[in-house]
Design an enzyme around this catalytic site. Structure first.
Site, PDB file in Angstrom:
ATOM      1  NE  ARG A 259      12.165  39.012  61.005  1.00 40.32           N
ATOM      2  CZ  ARG A 259      13.474  38.870  60.880  1.00 40.32           C
ATOM      3  NH1 ARG A 259      14.002  37.646  60.821  1.00 40.32           N
ATOM      4  NH2 ARG A 259      14.259  39.923  60.811  1.00 40.32           N
ATOM      5  CE  LYS A 286      11.137  41.990  57.435  1.00 37.43           C
ATOM      6  NZ  LYS A 286      10.820  42.891  58.582  1.00 37.43           N
ATOM      7  CG  HIS A 349       7.524  41.747  66.313  1.00 40.17           C
ATOM      8  ND1 HIS A 349       8.149  41.194  65.219  1.00 40.17           N
ATOM      9  CD2 HIS A 349       8.287  42.813  66.691  1.00 40.17           C
ATOM     10  CE1 HIS A 349       9.244  41.891  64.936  1.00 40.17           C
ATOM     11  NE2 HIS A 349       9.344  42.892  65.816  1.00 40.17           N
ATOM     12  NE  ARG A 352      12.142  39.508  65.560  1.00 39.95           N
ATOM     13  CZ  ARG A 352      13.281  39.027  65.091  1.00 39.95           C
ATOM     14  NH1 ARG A 352      13.642  37.786  65.393  1.00 39.95           N
ATOM     15  NH2 ARG A 352      14.073  39.757  64.337  1.00 39.95           N
ATOM     16  CG  HIS A 375      17.423  42.962  63.269  1.00 35.93           C
ATOM     17  ND1 HIS A 375      17.535  43.715  64.412  1.00 35.93           N
ATOM     18  CD2 HIS A 375      16.156  42.455  63.276  1.00 35.93           C
ATOM     19  CE1 HIS A 375      16.394  43.680  65.080  1.00 35.93           C
ATOM     20  NE2 HIS A 375      15.548  42.918  64.417  1.00 35.93           N
ATOM     21  CE1 TYR A 385      35.080  36.699  58.966  1.00 36.47           C
ATOM     22  CE2 TYR A 385      34.278  38.764  59.890  1.00 36.47           C
ATOM     23  CZ  TYR A 385      35.237  37.761  59.827  1.00 36.47           C
ATOM     24  OH  TYR A 385      36.333  37.829  60.640  1.00 36.47           O
TER      25      TYR A 385
END
Length: 412
Positions: A259, A286, A349, A352, A375, A385
């Site tokens: 980002r 974020k 953006h 991405r 995300h 994990y």
């Protein structure tokens, strides 16, 4: 000789051979025959080979039918094939002609089964992509091998249905990559048209398939996802001659696709260039989870060069107006606009979205891509994990992604 001819043609259907007699038949200086009745006989060659033949007449002409080689075809099977041939003769069918036709049909079926979508696609690829750049060739092959072959590669072109292709491309559509799905449909269409022209299929089953897919919607964050256009963008960024921090940030951003705020606020303490790793602390993410960005050699090289211009401060991209403040998002946007990329064409953006679309097209696992994009994961423990589990895959993906971008940059 005449007695033998009369016997073979008119012999009653009585068995005269035995398995023992056949096994004990030894080769002689010349080929000889062992008759079994009804025109069936075993021919023994001087080399010891044993071949079943049937002597018969059809429309007044004497003919011979090869039935098979002993012991692959035993006595019982040879008699069954003789009886079958006799039935054909009774129906006014020439057994030899029927055998040739059966072979022709079998060969045609074999060719049909061999002409799968994958086999024809690879033939198309070898013939039709020779004039493309290596990067473009690699991108097309990746789409085939990762997005189409797993679903329709084994289907013969003669059996392929529009629904089969649609089901394959909808794997991309379901993940939200509408443009990628449309490209896959177009690619399948090129192959199906080639198959029709060279005779593998009678029809172009992909005709009009794109119309069954949703239209591409203009996203709020515009992004360039066409590989050719990505190459143009990268060359434009390389040619930008504005502020050093802005220039390097734009050059690094396509490789790491984090980002905007995560990149602009980067501090040197977060980087381990020897380990080729960038650890972004949770406070700057974020999702408030720490994030690791594997660094390709291209990024390490850019950061090494940039460090000379950082004025000894802690910020990687200091503002041109203050060493204690980092560059603004507006600064990056203005640089894009000066390169000729409007709001509807490309956004910050959008880097991405560009990476997400192309990486998915190239067949990388969606979970790995999502982990690299950082995300959110609803289950925090599972999210942590997965980030650890996918790190080796993400390192490999990021190295290959950087090399791919370099290939696109070099495409003219």
């Amino acid at each position: 000789m005449n007695d033998e001819k009369t016997y073979l043609e008119n012999a009653p259907m009585r068995a005269t051979l035995t398995d023992t007699a056949i096994k004990n038949a030894k080769p002689r200086s010349k080929a000889y025959k062992l008759s079994d009745g009804g025109g069936l006989y075993l021919e023994v060659s001087p080399a010891g080979g044993k071949l079943w033949r049937l002597k018969y007449r059809f429309q007044g002409k004497e003919k011979r039918l090869s039935i098979g080689v002993y012991p692959s075809i035993g006595l019982k099977e040879a008699r069954a094939r003789r009886d079958e041939a006799k039935e054909r003769l009774a129906d006014d069918i020439d057994p030899s002609a029927a055998k040739k036709e059966a072979k022709k049909i079998a060969a045609a079926f074999e060719r049909e089964q061999a002409a799968t979508f994958e086999a024809v696609a690879r033939e198309w690829y070898a013939k039709k992509t020779t004039t493309l750049t290596p990067g473009h060739q690699k991108a097309l092959l990746s789409r085939l091998e990762n997005q189409l072959f797993p679903y329709i590669g084994g289907i013969p072109l003669s059996k392929l249905e529009p629904a089969d292709i649609l089901a394959a491309v909808r794997h991309a559509e379901k993940r939200g990559f509408i443009e990628a799905a449309r490209r896959l449909a177009q690619l399948a269409g090129q192959i199906c048209r080639y198959a029709r022209l060279v005779g593998y299929a009678k029809y172009d089953v992909a005709a009009g398939l794109v119309e069954a897919l949703p239209p591409v919607q203009t996203e709020h964050h515009a992004a360039i996802t066409d590989p050719i256009e990505v190459g143009h963008l990268l060359r434009a960024i390389d040619g930008y001659r504005g502020d050093v921090s802005i220039s390097y940030a734009l050059r690094i951003l396509p490789y790491v696709f984090v980002r905007s705020g995560e990149l602009r606020g980067a501090e040197w303490s977060e980087f381990d260039l020897e380990a080729a790793e960038w650890k972004i602390p949770a406070a700057r993410m974020k999702m408030r989870q720490p994030h690791i960005v594997p660094l390709a050699r291209q990024v390490v090289s850019l950061l090494t060069a940039l460090r000379e211009y950082s004025r000894g401060g802690k910020l990687v991209f200091p503002s041109p107006f203050s060493a204690t403040r980092y560059i603004s998002d507006v600064g990056l946007l203005n640089a894009l606009r000066r390169m000729g990329y409007s709001k509807g064409k490309m956004t910050i953006h959008g880097f991405r979205s560009m990476a997400s679309t192309l990486l998915n097209e190239r067949g990388y696992r969606p979970d790995v891509i999502e982990a690299q994009l950082a995300h959110g994961e609803k289950n925090a423990i599972r999210g942590a994990y997965n980030r650890a589990e996918y790190l080796p895959e993400r390192r490999k993906m990021m190295d290959e992604w950087a090399d791919y971008l370099d290939e696109l940059r070099d495409m003219e």
